[in-house]
Structures are given as structure tokens and as C-alpha cells.
Design an enzyme around this catalytic site. Structure first.
Site, short mmCIF file in Angstrom:
data_model
loop_
_atom_site.label_atom_id
_atom_site.label_comp_id
_atom_site.label_asym_id
_atom_site.label_seq_id
_atom_site.Cartn_x
_atom_site.Cartn_y
_atom_site.Cartn_z
N SER A 243 0.85 -1.19 0.00
CA SER A 243 0.00 0.00 0.00
C SER A 243 0.89 1.25 0.00
O SER A 243 1.72 1.41 -0.90
CB SER A 243 -0.96 -0.04 1.20
OG SER A 243 -1.92 1.00 1.12
N GLU A 364 -9.23 -5.34 -3.94
CA GLU A 364 -8.56 -4.37 -3.06
C GLU A 364 -9.57 -3.52 -2.27
O GLU A 364 -9.40 -3.27 -1.08
CB GLU A 364 -7.68 -3.43 -3.90
CG GLU A 364 -6.59 -4.08 -4.70
CD GLU A 364 -5.27 -4.20 -3.95
OE1 GLU A 364 -5.24 -3.92 -2.74
OE2 GLU A 364 -4.27 -4.57 -4.60
N HIS A 464 -7.44 -5.55 0.26
CA HIS A 464 -6.17 -4.87 0.46
C HIS A 464 -5.54 -5.33 1.77
O HIS A 464 -6.23 -5.43 2.78
CB HIS A 464 -6.48 -3.37 0.50
CG HIS A 464 -5.34 -2.44 0.35
ND1 HIS A 464 -4.59 -2.35 -0.80
CD2 HIS A 464 -4.85 -1.49 1.19
CE1 HIS A 464 -3.70 -1.40 -0.68
NE2 HIS A 464 -3.81 -0.86 0.53
#
Length: 556
Positions: A243, A364, A464
Site C-alpha cells: 500500500s 482491493e 487490500h
């Protein structure tokens, strides 16, 4: 009062060691580490049993803790305090110390705004003791002799929050199973790390828009200078991040100051192609000064304000457009630290010889959309018409074709899952891999992580961050994200084994998985990671062409 003062005042050295081993003392820094150990008599012999050998760094001697066979050093300074006249400046070397410093506890977290906890990643929460004296790192090594690959971890949280010292990023498991040295880093964030004052202030602030990135460069330099004394190989350093951490890796690869400090890179759900322009960075600085009723000739006053006031001025949570929207605080293309956009229009020449792994996860967005939230709950109960409405808003007249393609790939999926898959298409990751391939200097390897978590009834699918418990080989520490079950550890063995193999050799290929070819624009080989691994050439080929076409029209 510094963290050292607090620790020395409230806990004796022997109590610190005991608490670090047991995990309980780490609560002082707001987190829990390590497994519980037997209740022994903590005399000198018992204390010595759990202490590492003394390691001498460029700044002084360190003593750590042996946890489950791993030598662990926490809160190691790699830079001086960034408070006062050091605020917004490039990092400076740490103050040297005399005697032996006990590296038993995590150091401070970078100042940041809190937020509501995400139930998936409770172990990612930053330790609560915040300070501008936050340039610290943790080292996890199977032993202080030898020459092991080094893996330097950069945490997520965008460029705004998080900490390398969070429980989920404890490197003990990965260091032990992969026989590598793991380094996790805290560094400046948000207004302290990325407020560009080079346009509104004097030349002395020329580095302020990338102070947080320069902190990471300083951590890499510390690693280069010191890691051999921790059993690591300074000529074999892999940076990996997810990320915001992946975006930091992407950016580092475009910074001239990292040349020779990075040898391999892993970018997980963080393919950042561009930085913030100086024009936009100047607008952010002007807006911040205006909110504080300061003029351009008063920039120096920003170094005197309490850190809480600077955090408050960028806090627009809950204000919507009335608050002016979020401040843009991220790495700035300032012309020297970051000479150009790191991956646009081409891959950075600075890191041309660095092999990379690039990838994403299948849905995600479900990470950011709690299923029980009134705002997002409707997305988890879409019907066919609702799916078409959502995708038409994004892809116009191509919505029907996209729905057909995703239904063909996943015939049993409900409309909500198809929506989450379609909106997670990894366009930037693909561009990054294409540009690395076009450079023809070092390979890129592409993956798509499709394993689905059973938590919350499986509604989040592959959100995610879902790969991180497997990367760090500690799924048993993160049941909030991956649940429990016999399938977890075999997948962790494979994922962590592949990541450490890449750190060792520059290739992810091991006996644990099918052959993983490097990415090219003919086959576009992509490793699909699940309980069963398989290579698929150009997955979602037609989807890719449609999305590229739609985005191309929007850009023209």
C-alpha cells in the site's frame, strides 16, 4: 521527557528485558509483541540467557533480546530527533551514546492523526507513543554472524499514518523461517514528512517535501553501514512494502540517493507512478499557512509550533468540502531528491538494475468498505441492475461487456463480487511492469493474490493487505484478517518462502511453486497466488484492453 527517560524512570533494566520477552512491557508503547515465556526467577543468569551479544554500531553499542531463537533489537536510532530546528529538514545522524544501550522496546511512532480501527487489521495499529524523535528501526536476525539477505520493510498507511513497529510486522517469524535479516522502519509522515516549503520559504527548506523519504534513505544508509554486524549482507538489500509502503518503494526507486543501497524491490498494492508536482505542493503549503494565519515570510514559525497544532490544522475529517478537502502530503517532484515522476513516462534509470516483484490483490477495495457500514452496505447486496449502474458510472458503454467477461471468469460470483473485482483492476501495476520490461535491464515479476479470507462471512473476499500475514509468515498472529485453519500455514510457507528466495537471489522461483517467468509484453506472465499457484499469461486480457481504452479516452 524522552522515551529513554520514561523507560528508565518507570522500569528497571531487568524489568524491561522481562517485559520485552513476555510482550507485556511493550504495552508501554501501545502494542504487544512476542510469545509468553515461562515464569522464571529473573536473576542475572536468567537475564543473560535472553540477551543477545553486544553489537557495535557506528553510534554506539546495542544489546537486544533473543526471542524464539531470533535476535531482536528494537527502537534503534538511525537519525536524530526531528523536532524544533530539525523539523522539515533532511535527517541528521543520531547522537552517539556511551556504554551499552538496551534495545528491548519499540521506539516512538511518527506523529499522525488517528482513525477508526479497521477490524481486519487490528495488529497494524501504530504504537500509541508518538514523538518527533521517531527515526528508529527494529532489527530481527537469526544471528549476529554470517551474511544473510536483508529485507527492509516499509509500512502502509499512505504517507499519513502507520508504523513499522506494529505487531503484525514483527519480523521474528520471517527472519527465522527464511534465514534473513528483517529491518522495519519508522519515519516522518504527513505534514512533518511531506509539506513542501521550498516554494514559499527559503532555500533551507528545499528538502521538506521529501523529508519522510529522506528518512528512509537514511535508514537504508544505516543498514548499509551497520547491518553486517547483525549478520546481514549490506550488498544484498531488498526493500518491500505494501500500500503506502509499496508507494514508498516505487518512489525510492526514482531517487538518486538510493543508488547502491537497494538491490531488489517488492511492491505490493502500491504502484505509484507519479509524485506531487511542485505547483500542487506549493498550493498545499499556502493553504496551510493561511489556516494558521501566517505569511510566507513567517515559515520559520512552523518549526516552533507544537506538533499537536500542526496535526490539528491538517485534520479535515468529517468536514467534507467545508474543510477544503484533504491536504496533498506525499513525495514531491522537487527536482533534486526526486528529479522527475518516478515511473512516468518510463521506468527510472537510477534503479534500472534492480529486479522487482509487483502485484495486487483481487478485491482491493473491500478493505476500505466495511460491509456493515450504512455507506457501503448497498455495494454488498448488488443485483444485476445495480452492478450495471455502478460499472456504467466508471466505464460507460463498456459496462455490459465487462460484466460478461467477469461472469465468464467467475460464473459463481454474485454481482457484488464482480463489482469489487472490476474496480480493483491493477492498471498502474501493469504499467509499472510494462515500463520495467521496456527498460530491458532487470526483470519484473507480476502476481495477483486471489486467496479469500473467511472472516466476516467471506464478504470481503481478497481485501487490500490480505497477503501480509502470509508474507510475514505469521497468520496465526492475525486471525482478525485471515481467520484460523489448517490451510493458512502451508500458504504462508509458500508466500514467505518465495519472498525470501527473491531477496536471496533476485528470482522468486523455488521448488515450492510452479516456474514463475519474468513479465514481458508478449506473454504477460502473472502468478495467481492462492492455495494452488498457477501462472496465467495476460489474465483478463480483454478486460485490460477495455479499461485501457476507456482511460485513454478520458485522458485525451
Amino acid at each position: 521527557m524522552t522515551l529513554d527517560d520514561i523507560l528508565n524512570t518507570h522500569l528497571g533494566r531487568r524489568a524491561l528485558l522481562k517485559s520485552s520477552l513476555a510482550g507485556g512491557g511493550a504495552a508501554l508503547a501501545g502494542t504487544l509483541f512476542g510469545g509468553w515465556i515461562p515464569n522464571v526467577a529473573w536473576g542475572a543468569d536468567a537475564t543473560a540467557k535472553y540477551e543477545t551479544p553486544v553489537v557495535e554500531t557506528a553510534s554506539g553499542k546495542l544489546r537486544g533480546v533473543i526471542q524464539q531463537g531470533v535476535h531482536t533489537f528494537r527502537g534503534v536510532p538511525y537519525g536524530a530527533s526531528t523536532a524544533g530546528s530539525n523539523r522539515f529538514m533532511a535527517p541528521r545522524k543520531p547522537e552517539p551514546w556511551t556504554g551499552v544501550r538496551d534495545a528491548f522496546q519499540n521506539g516512538p511512532t511518527a506523529p499522525q492523526l488517528g482513525g477508526p480501527p479497521n477490524p481486519l487489521i487490528l495488529g497494524h495499529r501504530a504504537p500509541t507513543f508518538e514523538s518527533e524523535d521517531c527515526l528508529v528501526l527494529n532489527v530481527f536476525t537469526p544471528g549476529v554472524t554470517g551474511k544473510r539477505p536483508v529485507m527492509l520493510w516499509l509500512h502502509g498507511g499512505g504517507f499519513a499514518g502507520g508504523a513499522g513497529s506494529a505487531h503484525s510486522f514483527d519480523g521474528n517469524y520471517l527472519a527465522r523461517s527464511g534465514d534473513v535479516v528483517v529491518v522495519s522502519v519508522n519515519h516522518r509522515l504527513n505534514v512533518f514528512g511531506y509539506l513542501y516549503l521550498g516554494g514559499v520559504g527559503s532555500e533551507k527548506y528545499r528538502d521538506s517535501g521529501n523529508a519522510g523519504m529522506l528518512d528512509i534513505v537514511a535508514a537504508l544508509q544505516w543498514t548499509h553501514d551497520n547491518i553486517a554486524r547483525f549478520g546481514g549482507d549490506p550488498s544484498n538489500v531488498t526493500v518491500f512494502g505494501q500500500s503506502g509502503g509499496g508507494a514508498k518503494v516505487s518512489t525510492l526507486l526514482g531517487m538518486p540517493s538510493t543508488k547502491g543501497l537497494i538491490h531488489k524491490a517488492i511492491i505490493e498494492s502500491g504502484s505509484a507512478l507519479k509524485g506531487v508536482s511542485r505547483e500542487n505542493a506549493n498550493k498545499t503549503a499556502e493553504r496551510l499557512l493561511a489556516k494558521l494565519n501566517l505569511q510566507a515570510n513567517q515559515v520559520d514559525e512552523l518549526q516552533k509550533l507544537p506538533m499537536e497544532k500542526l496535526l490539528a490544522v491538517i485534520d479535515n475529517r468529517g468536514q467534507g468540502t467545508a474543510g477544503g478537502g484533504p491536504f496533498v502530503l506525499a513525495p514531491v517532484v522537487d527536482g533534486h531528491n526526486l528529479p522527475r515522476d518516478p515511473w512516468d513516462p518510463t521506468a527510472p534509470e537510477i534503479s534500472a538494475d534492480v529486479p522487482v516483484i509487483i502485484g495486487s490483490v483481487n478485491t482491493e477495495g473491500t478493505f476500505f468498505m466495511p460491509p456493515d457500514s450504512p455507506q457501503f452496505a448497498p455495494l454488498y447486496s448488488l443485483d444485476e441492475a445495480g452492478l450495471k449502474t455502478q460499472l456504467t458510472q466508471r466505464y460507460g458503454d463498456q459496462a455490459d461487456k465487462l460484466i460478461e467477461l467477469y461472469q465468464k471468469e467467475a460464473p459463481g460470483a454474485n454481482p457484488s463480487k464482480l463489482f469489487f473485482m472490476a474496480t480493483a483492476f491493477p492498471g498502474d501495476a501493469i504499467k509499472q511492469a510494462e515500463r520495467k520490461f521496456a527498460q530491458a535491464k532487470a526483470p519484473a515479476y507480476m502476481y495477483l493474490f486471489t486467496w479469500e479470507t473467511p472472516v466476516e462471512g467471506g464478504r470481503r473476499h481478497s481485501p487490500h493487505t490480505i497477503e501480509l500475514p502470509f508474507v510475514f509468515d505469521n497468520p496465526q498472529e492475525q486471525p482478525d484478517e485471515v481467520g484460523n485453519g489448517p490451510d493458512l500455514q502451508p500458504l504462508a510457507d509458500r508466500v514467505s518462502g518465495v519472498w525470501t528466495a527473491f531477496a536471496r537471489t533476485g528470482s522468486p522461483n523455488t521448488s515450492l511453486t510452479p516456474k514463475w517467468p519474468a513479465y514481458n509484453t508478449d506473454q504477460r506472465a502473472t502468478m495467481i497466488i492462492n492455495d494452488d499457484w498457477k501462472v496465467v499469461n495476460d489474465p483478463r486480457h480483454e478486460v485490460r484492453l477495455i479499461i485501457e481504452s476507456v482511460k485513454g479516452r478520458a485522458a485525451s
